[in-house]
Design a protein around this motif. Structure first.
Motif, PDB file in Angstrom:
ATOM      1  N   ALA A 321       0.832  -1.205   0.000  1.00 40.62           N
ATOM      2  CA  ALA A 321       0.000   0.000   0.000  1.00 40.62           C
ATOM      3  C   ALA A 321       0.867   1.255   0.000  1.00 40.62           C
ATOM      4  O   ALA A 321       0.580   2.228  -0.715  1.00 40.62           O
ATOM      5  N   GLN A 322       1.938   1.239   0.798  1.00 41.80           N
ATOM      6  CA  GLN A 322       2.850   2.385   0.845  1.00 41.80           C
ATOM      7  C   GLN A 322       3.592   2.564  -0.475  1.00 41.80           C
ATOM      8  O   GLN A 322       3.807   3.680  -0.942  1.00 41.80           O
ATOM      9  N   GLN A 323       3.972   1.446  -1.102  1.00 40.04           N
ATOM     10  CA  GLN A 323       4.655   1.521  -2.390  1.00 40.04           C
ATOM     11  C   GLN A 323       3.746   2.135  -3.452  1.00 40.04           C
ATOM     12  O   GLN A 323       4.187   2.962  -4.254  1.00 40.04           O
ATOM     13  N   PRO A 330      -3.675   5.616  -6.014  1.00 37.82           N
ATOM     14  CA  PRO A 330      -4.606   5.388  -4.906  1.00 37.82           C
ATOM     15  C   PRO A 330      -5.318   4.049  -5.054  1.00 37.82           C
ATOM     16  O   PRO A 330      -5.625   3.612  -6.166  1.00 37.82           O
ATOM     17  N   ILE A 331      -5.545   3.418  -3.932  1.00 36.54           N
ATOM     18  CA  ILE A 331      -6.263   2.137  -3.904  1.00 36.54           C
ATOM     19  C   ILE A 331      -7.600   2.342  -3.206  1.00 36.54           C
ATOM     20  O   ILE A 331      -7.644   2.832  -2.079  1.00 36.54           O
ATOM     21  N   GLN A 344     -10.753  -3.365  10.566  1.00 38.29           N
ATOM     22  CA  GLN A 344      -9.595  -2.680  11.137  1.00 38.29           C
ATOM     23  C   GLN A 344      -8.387  -2.813  10.219  1.00 38.29           C
ATOM     24  O   GLN A 344      -7.641  -1.859  10.002  1.00 38.29           O
ATOM     25  N   PHE A 345      -8.203  -4.016   9.658  1.00 35.49           N
ATOM     26  CA  PHE A 345      -7.101  -4.213   8.712  1.00 35.49           C
ATOM     27  C   PHE A 345      -7.259  -3.292   7.503  1.00 35.49           C
ATOM     28  O   PHE A 345      -6.292  -2.647   7.068  1.00 35.49           O
ATOM     29  N   VAL A 346      -8.465  -3.209   6.960  1.00 33.10           N
ATOM     30  CA  VAL A 346      -8.701  -2.372   5.779  1.00 33.10           C
ATOM     31  C   VAL A 346      -8.461  -0.901   6.118  1.00 33.10           C
ATOM     32  O   VAL A 346      -7.913  -0.141   5.304  1.00 33.10           O
ATOM     33  N   ARG A 347      -8.861  -0.485   7.326  1.00 30.83           N
ATOM     34  CA  ARG A 347      -8.622   0.905   7.730  1.00 30.83           C
ATOM     35  C   ARG A 347      -7.122   1.223   7.748  1.00 30.83           C
ATOM     36  O   ARG A 347      -6.688   2.264   7.257  1.00 30.83           O
ATOM     37  N   GLU A 348      -6.327   0.331   8.318  1.00 29.68           N
ATOM     38  CA  GLU A 348      -4.888   0.572   8.393  1.00 29.68           C
ATOM     39  C   GLU A 348      -4.240   0.469   7.007  1.00 29.68           C
ATOM     40  O   GLU A 348      -3.326   1.223   6.682  1.00 29.68           O
ATOM     41  N   PHE A 349      -4.710  -0.464   6.197  1.00 25.76           N
ATOM     42  CA  PHE A 349      -4.215  -0.590   4.828  1.00 25.76           C
ATOM     43  C   PHE A 349      -4.508   0.688   4.045  1.00 25.76           C
ATOM     44  O   PHE A 349      -3.647   1.204   3.316  1.00 25.76           O
ATOM     45  N   GLN A 351      -5.039   3.702   5.262  1.00 23.39           N
ATOM     46  CA  GLN A 351      -4.230   4.784   5.806  1.00 23.39           C
ATOM     47  C   GLN A 351      -2.815   4.752   5.231  1.00 23.39           C
ATOM     48  O   GLN A 351      -2.222   5.792   4.914  1.00 23.39           O
ATOM     49  N   ALA A 352      -2.269   3.545   5.067  1.00 24.55           N
ATOM     50  CA  ALA A 352      -0.916   3.419   4.525  1.00 24.55           C
ATOM     51  C   ALA A 352      -0.853   3.912   3.082  1.00 24.55           C
ATOM     52  O   ALA A 352       0.177   4.417   2.625  1.00 24.55           O
ATOM     53  N   ASN A 353      -1.949   3.765   2.355  1.00 21.59           N
ATOM     54  CA  ASN A 353      -1.984   4.186   0.953  1.00 21.59           C
ATOM     55  C   ASN A 353      -2.543   5.584   0.760  1.00 21.59           C
ATOM     56  O   ASN A 353      -2.380   6.186  -0.295  1.00 21.59           O
ATOM     57  N   LYS A 354      -3.222   6.113   1.792  1.00 20.14           N
ATOM     58  CA  LYS A 354      -3.979   7.364   1.669  1.00 20.14           C
ATOM     59  C   LYS A 354      -5.073   7.221   0.606  1.00 20.14           C
ATOM     60  O   LYS A 354      -5.386   8.161  -0.130  1.00 20.14           O
TER      61      LYS A 354
END
Length: 383
Positions: A321-323, A330-331, A344-349, A351-354
């Motif tokens: 996601a950061q890459q 954007p994803i 919760q996983f999707v929220r953090e994922f 956030q990592a991608n914005k």
């Protein structure tokens, strides 16, 4: 039905359009063959069962007549063995097996577009589609009510004057703000989209068919882009234990498999596809219902863990996601599950991608994706 008169509209009783026996059955058949992933014989078996229960046909037009019309109109093809002998197919005259043609593949995409886009059209004001288009340089051919801040050059005087005549009549002609109509515009920047579809085994578990709505969305999105935005591109990939691209024409045949969920492989392939696109605007849409549960290791072995969220797999997802974020991709994740720990996983994922995330069931999935696509392509994404 509304009829235009000199001072307004006159309403008459709605009359359903006349349909031939073929047209009525064809509408049902298209839905069935989508659910059966292109299996014509299975779809016709279901059609015969529905005919027994609901008396869809009569002696003047039977299911066999319908099958012959499908052949004659080029929607299905009867195939025989390579030696020219008839196969073991049970449909038609007991000849070869039946398969759908490219003509029916196109019809299924068009029907999916009408089903989803038709709902958007009927949903009224407030959609992203017309509400957030902004100023642009390409006319869309669609109109909406005037809003404060709209540029004067975007007001359609023809449509606005027509509204004034309808609302006020010719005898006391007046043009008010309520009569004004604006033609939407958009930037000419192209958009490259990769649609990722989860085909892990959970997409048909728990008594819910999740793959058919995802398949319909893909067919509709493909039809929208090729007909309305021909300069845009859409690539479709599926991911299970691995990820691989599929051509648009193969969408009706899409099935789930006995797979785990290798989200990382899907994201890697999506970014590889988008790296080759020259246009500036790029995005990834991901439809999934499960947690990432699989990785392929450098030595070719699979690392799998279906119990809970595996930290090793999850961290790899966040890194992807950061890459993508660094590449300005954007994803948007469409999560068709409501488990709190997965959300919760999707929220953090996200956030990592914005990027963005939609937590949704199957209802309204298509409309959400269409609204988001229309909104995103109107944005200038800095490269």
């Amino acid at each position: 039905m509304a009829m235009n008169t000199r001072k307004g509209f006159r309403f008459t009783t709605y009359e359903a359009p006349d349909q031939t026996p073929f047209e009525k059955l064809f509408e049902i058949f298209q839905e069935l063959v989508t659910h059966t992933s292109g299996d014509v014989e299975e779809a016709l078996d279901w059609l015969r069962e529905l005919d027994k229960e609901y008396e869809l046909t009569d002696e003047d037009y039977t299911i066999d007549d319908f099958i012959e019309d499908l052949k004659a109109k080029g929607f299905i093809l009867e195939e025989f063995d390579t030696d020219g002998e008839q196969g073991d197919g049970e449909e038609g005259d007991g000849g070869g097996s039946l398969s759908i043609t490219a003509k029916l593949e196109r019809a299924l995409r068009k029907r999916a577009l009408e089903q989803i886009f038709g709902k958007l059209k009927r949903s009224g004001s407030g959609n992203h589609k017309t509400g957030k288009s902004g100023r642009g340089d390409e006319h869309t051919g669609e109109f909406r009510e005037y809003r404060f801040g709209d540029a004067l050059e975007h007001i359609s005087m023809t449509e606005s004057l027509k509204n004034a005549q309808i609302n006020h009549g010719l005898d006391s002609f007046a043009l008010s703000e309520e009569d004004l109509v604006v033609e939407d515009t958009q930037y000419k920047a192209q958009m490259s989209t990769v649609l990722m579809i989860d085909i892990s085994h959970s997409m048909i578990l728990y008594g819910e068919d999740r793959i058919t709505p995802a398949k319909k969305v893909a067919m509709a999105l493909a039809e929208l882009i090729t007909t309305r935005y021909p300069k845009d591109t859409l690539d479709i990939l599926v991911f299970g234990n691995d990820a691989w691209p599929i051509p648009i024409k193969d969408l009706p045949y899409l099935k789930v498999g006995p797979y785990h969920t290798n989200t990382v492989a899907g994201l890697q392939l999506a970014m590889d596809m988008l790296r080759r696109k020259r246009n500036t605007n790029k995005q990834i849409f991901m439809i999934t219902d499960g947690k990432p549960s699989c990785l392929r290791l450098p030595n070719g072995d699979y690392y799998k863990n279906s119990v809970g969220l595996d930290d090793y797999i999850v961290e790899k997802c966040y890194a992807m996601a950061q890459q993508a974020r660094k590449l300005h991709i954007p994803i948007t994740t469409f999560m068709i599950a409501q488990d709190p720990y997965l959300m919760q996983f999707v929220r953090e994922f996200t956030q990592a991608n914005k990027g963005k995330a939609f937590y949704t069931g199957l209802k309204g999935l298509g409309e959400m994706i269409f609204e988001d696509y229309e909104q995103n392509r109107r944005k200038r994404i800095k490269g």
